[in-house]
Design an enzyme around this catalytic site. Sequence first.
Site, PDB file in Angstrom:
ATOM      1  N   ARG A 117       0.849  -1.195   0.000  1.00 13.72           N
ATOM      2  CA  ARG A 117       0.000   0.000   0.000  1.00 13.72           C
ATOM      3  C   ARG A 117       0.890   1.253   0.000  1.00 13.72           C
ATOM      4  O   ARG A 117       2.120   1.156   0.021  1.00 13.72           O
ATOM      5  CB  ARG A 117      -0.900   0.005   1.221  1.00 13.72           C
ATOM      6  CG  ARG A 117      -0.106   0.128   2.511  1.00 13.72           C
ATOM      7  CD  ARG A 117      -1.005   0.102   3.721  1.00 13.72           C
ATOM      8  NE  ARG A 117      -0.375   0.823   4.822  1.00 13.72           N
ATOM      9  CZ  ARG A 117      -0.845   0.879   6.058  1.00 13.72           C
ATOM     10  NH1 ARG A 117      -1.963   0.254   6.341  1.00 13.72           N
ATOM     11  NH2 ARG A 117      -0.222   1.556   6.987  1.00 13.72           N
ATOM     12  N   ASP A 173       9.307  -9.342   7.207  1.00 16.42           N
ATOM     13  CA  ASP A 173       9.503  -8.291   8.206  1.00 16.42           C
ATOM     14  C   ASP A 173      10.942  -7.810   8.017  1.00 16.42           C
ATOM     15  O   ASP A 173      11.896  -8.548   8.316  1.00 16.42           O
ATOM     16  CB  ASP A 173       9.282  -8.884   9.606  1.00 16.42           C
ATOM     17  CG  ASP A 173       9.531  -7.853  10.705  1.00 16.42           C
ATOM     18  OD1 ASP A 173      10.165  -6.813  10.438  1.00 16.42           O
ATOM     19  OD2 ASP A 173       9.098  -8.109  11.842  1.00 16.42           O
ATOM     20  N   VAL A 174      11.091  -6.587   7.538  1.00 19.24           N
ATOM     21  CA  VAL A 174      12.430  -6.095   7.163  1.00 19.24           C
ATOM     22  C   VAL A 174      13.381  -5.916   8.346  1.00 19.24           C
ATOM     23  O   VAL A 174      14.573  -5.710   8.155  1.00 19.24           O
ATOM     24  CB  VAL A 174      12.356  -4.765   6.374  1.00 19.24           C
ATOM     25  CG1 VAL A 174      11.842  -4.977   4.973  1.00 19.24           C
ATOM     26  CG2 VAL A 174      11.545  -3.723   7.128  1.00 19.24           C
ATOM     27  N   TYR A 194      11.743   8.311  15.182  1.00 22.41           N
ATOM     28  CA  TYR A 194      11.496   8.434  13.735  1.00 22.41           C
ATOM     29  C   TYR A 194      12.521   9.395  13.109  1.00 22.41           C
ATOM     30  O   TYR A 194      13.142   9.068  12.091  1.00 22.41           O
ATOM     31  CB  TYR A 194      10.065   8.936  13.495  1.00 22.41           C
ATOM     32  CG  TYR A 194       9.653   8.933  12.034  1.00 22.41           C
ATOM     33  CD1 TYR A 194       9.329   7.742  11.392  1.00 22.41           C
ATOM     34  CD2 TYR A 194       9.598  10.113  11.290  1.00 22.41           C
ATOM     35  CE1 TYR A 194       8.951   7.726  10.055  1.00 22.41           C
ATOM     36  CE2 TYR A 194       9.231  10.105   9.955  1.00 22.41           C
ATOM     37  CZ  TYR A 194       8.895   8.908   9.346  1.00 22.41           C
ATOM     38  OH  TYR A 194       8.534   8.896   8.009  1.00 22.41           O
ATOM     39  N   ILE A 201       2.897  13.113   2.650  1.00 22.68           N
ATOM     40  CA  ILE A 201       2.309  12.470   1.474  1.00 22.68           C
ATOM     41  C   ILE A 201       1.011  11.783   1.888  1.00 22.68           C
ATOM     42  O   ILE A 201       0.948  11.191   2.972  1.00 22.68           O
ATOM     43  CB  ILE A 201       3.289  11.407   0.891  1.00 22.68           C
ATOM     44  CG1 ILE A 201       4.672  12.016   0.620  1.00 22.68           C
ATOM     45  CG2 ILE A 201       2.702  10.756  -0.373  1.00 22.68           C
ATOM     46  CD1 ILE A 201       4.730  13.135  -0.392  1.00 22.68           C
ATOM     47  N   SER A 256      13.083  10.912   4.876  1.00 25.44           N
ATOM     48  CA  SER A 256      11.953  11.811   5.198  1.00 25.44           C
ATOM     49  C   SER A 256      12.520  13.189   5.478  1.00 25.44           C
ATOM     50  O   SER A 256      13.686  13.321   5.878  1.00 25.44           O
ATOM     51  CB  SER A 256      11.226  11.314   6.450  1.00 25.44           C
ATOM     52  OG  SER A 256      10.314  12.297   6.922  1.00 25.44           O
ATOM     53  N   LYS A 292      15.446   8.364  10.337  1.00 26.87           N
ATOM     54  CA  LYS A 292      15.479   8.924   8.976  1.00 26.87           C
ATOM     55  C   LYS A 292      16.785   9.711   8.738  1.00 26.87           C
ATOM     56  O   LYS A 292      17.332   9.685   7.630  1.00 26.87           O
ATOM     57  CB  LYS A 292      14.247   9.799   8.733  1.00 26.87           C
ATOM     58  CG  LYS A 292      12.932   9.011   8.743  1.00 26.87           C
ATOM     59  CD  LYS A 292      12.899   7.934   7.670  1.00 26.87           C
ATOM     60  CE  LYS A 292      11.563   7.216   7.582  1.00 26.87           C
ATOM     61  NZ  LYS A 292      11.521   6.182   6.542  1.00 26.87           N
TER      62      LYS A 292
HETATM   63  P1  NAP Z   1       2.253   3.111   4.950  1.00 31.52           P
HETATM   64  O1  NAP Z   1       1.075   3.499   4.138  1.00 31.52           O
HETATM   65  O2  NAP Z   1       2.067   2.837   6.404  1.00 31.52           O
HETATM   66  O3  NAP Z   1       2.985   1.891   4.233  1.00 31.52           O
HETATM   67  C1  NAP Z   1       4.110   1.289   4.822  1.00 31.52           C
HETATM   68  C2  NAP Z   1       4.039  -0.200   4.593  1.00 31.52           C
HETATM   69  O4  NAP Z   1       5.185  -0.804   5.250  1.00 31.52           O
HETATM   70  C3  NAP Z   1       2.788  -0.819   5.226  1.00 31.52           C
HETATM   71  O5  NAP Z   1       2.203  -1.771   4.385  1.00 31.52           O
HETATM   72  C4  NAP Z   1       3.355  -1.447   6.492  1.00 31.52           C
HETATM   73  O6  NAP Z   1       2.605  -2.540   6.997  1.00 31.52           O
HETATM   74  C5  NAP Z   1       4.715  -1.905   6.002  1.00 31.52           C
HETATM   75  N1  NAP Z   1       5.578  -2.264   7.124  1.00 31.52           N
HETATM   76  C6  NAP Z   1       5.550  -1.809   8.400  1.00 31.52           C
HETATM   77  N2  NAP Z   1       6.465  -2.427   9.148  1.00 31.52           N
HETATM   78  C7  NAP Z   1       7.092  -3.321   8.325  1.00 31.52           C
HETATM   79  C8  NAP Z   1       8.115  -4.281   8.515  1.00 31.52           C
HETATM   80  N3  NAP Z   1       8.683  -4.450   9.708  1.00 31.52           N
HETATM   81  N4  NAP Z   1       8.493  -5.027   7.463  1.00 31.52           N
HETATM   82  C9  NAP Z   1       7.922  -4.876   6.251  1.00 31.52           C
HETATM   83  N5  NAP Z   1       6.933  -3.991   6.009  1.00 31.52           N
HETATM   84  C10 NAP Z   1       6.520  -3.224   7.037  1.00 31.52           C
HETATM   85  O7  NAP Z   1       3.352   4.271   4.884  1.00 31.52           O
HETATM   86  P2  NAP Z   1       3.798   5.220   3.678  1.00 31.52           P
HETATM   87  O8  NAP Z   1       3.300   6.576   3.977  1.00 31.52           O
HETATM   88  O9  NAP Z   1       3.519   4.601   2.359  1.00 31.52           O
HETATM   89  O10 NAP Z   1       5.369   5.240   3.979  1.00 31.52           O
HETATM   90  C11 NAP Z   1       6.331   4.570   3.188  1.00 31.52           C
HETATM   91  C12 NAP Z   1       7.716   5.098   3.555  1.00 31.52           C
HETATM   92  O11 NAP Z   1       7.748   6.513   3.322  1.00 31.52           O
HETATM   93  C13 NAP Z   1       8.073   4.911   5.037  1.00 31.52           C
HETATM   94  O12 NAP Z   1       9.448   4.614   5.161  1.00 31.52           O
HETATM   95  C14 NAP Z   1       7.794   6.282   5.630  1.00 31.52           C
HETATM   96  O13 NAP Z   1       8.550   6.534   6.799  1.00 31.52           O
HETATM   97  C15 NAP Z   1       8.208   7.167   4.473  1.00 31.52           C
HETATM   98  N6  NAP Z   1       7.638   8.513   4.519  1.00 31.52           N
HETATM   99  C16 NAP Z   1       6.288   8.693   4.437  1.00 31.52           C
HETATM  100  C17 NAP Z   1       5.779   9.994   4.491  1.00 31.52           C
HETATM  101  C18 NAP Z   1       4.307  10.276   4.402  1.00 31.52           C
HETATM  102  O14 NAP Z   1       3.928  11.432   4.593  1.00 31.52           O
HETATM  103  N7  NAP Z   1       3.449   9.313   4.098  1.00 31.52           N
HETATM  104  C19 NAP Z   1       6.653  11.077   4.617  1.00 31.52           C
HETATM  105  C20 NAP Z   1       8.017  10.842   4.695  1.00 31.52           C
HETATM  106  C21 NAP Z   1       8.502   9.558   4.640  1.00 31.52           C
HETATM  107  P3  NAP Z   1       1.565  -2.261   8.200  1.00 31.52           P
HETATM  108  O15 NAP Z   1       0.453  -1.516   7.583  1.00 31.52           O
HETATM  109  O16 NAP Z   1       1.149  -3.611   8.661  1.00 31.52           O
HETATM  110  O17 NAP Z   1       2.293  -1.458   9.246  1.00 31.52           O
END
Ligand code: NAP
Length: 247
Positions: free
Chosen positions: A15, A62-63, A153, A185, A140, A157
Amino acid sequence: MNLQGKVAIVTGSRRGIGKAIAIEMAREGADIVISDISLDECNDVCNEIKTLGRRSLAVKCDVSKRKDVENLFKQAKKKFGTVDILVNNAGIYRVIPLTKMTEKEWDLVIDVNLKSVFLCTQSFVKQLGKKKGSVVSIASIAGEVGFANSSAYCASKAGIITLTKELAMELSPNIRVNAVGPGPIRTPMTKFIEKDKKALKGIVAAIPLGRMGEPEEIAKAVVFLASDNASYVTGQTLFVDGGWVSQ
Ligand code: NAP
């Protein structure tokens, strides 16, 4: 197409940003290994990739666990042979004030967000041998500026940004290592912000481009860094943040 004939692993890709990266990479010609801590929705992403004419595979991983990561690369090799591109995307966000942060929560965030980059990149490099490859990790803006109540967090990052520079030095000239630093995002991770109209207004006011970003806008930057279009770029973090860190 910029990734024709390449094989990519995208972690956390069932997702959000990871899914958008997987689909954009498939559109650019790559075969994709979808991986996530849960297999829910992974098959939907795989089917979407198949409709783009590319091959895909879903692996539960699980990474933060070495055994899972080694299995991920083993399954990928069995189906596709060598993996050319690694996208370290999986991550978690926890809003916890410093005095309430337990050691367990701190370790979890650091392990999932930062140790994972070490584990996955190590396995990636080992299977690559002397071949050329490319790593893109998702950092991030929180690794560049402080966000209150997000100590683990922010540290994780910032660690990715510095590790990206170190790995670029250590793995040159065969492997380029870069990162993308997203601003806010619209994904499941940030649903809690969108639900709180006051918080959303405050965040949007802090973004020079005046809006939150879309996962596809991160995906396009990742494809650029992973592709030969970025053949002279390594060690960089490209902030895709509507101007946030430039203020
Ligand atoms: P997200 O919608 O929560 O998607 C992250 C995915 O990673 C989820 O499917 C989650 O599963 C999975 N995950 C969590 N723990 C894991 C593990 N131990 N091993 C493998 N997969 C795991 O988040 P996103 O917004 O797309 O974020 C993606 C990346 O972008 C992340 O690194 C986040 O820190 C970074 N980021 C996001 C934003 C933002 O605004 N969205 C901004 C800056 C950086 P679960 O749903 O089961 O937890």
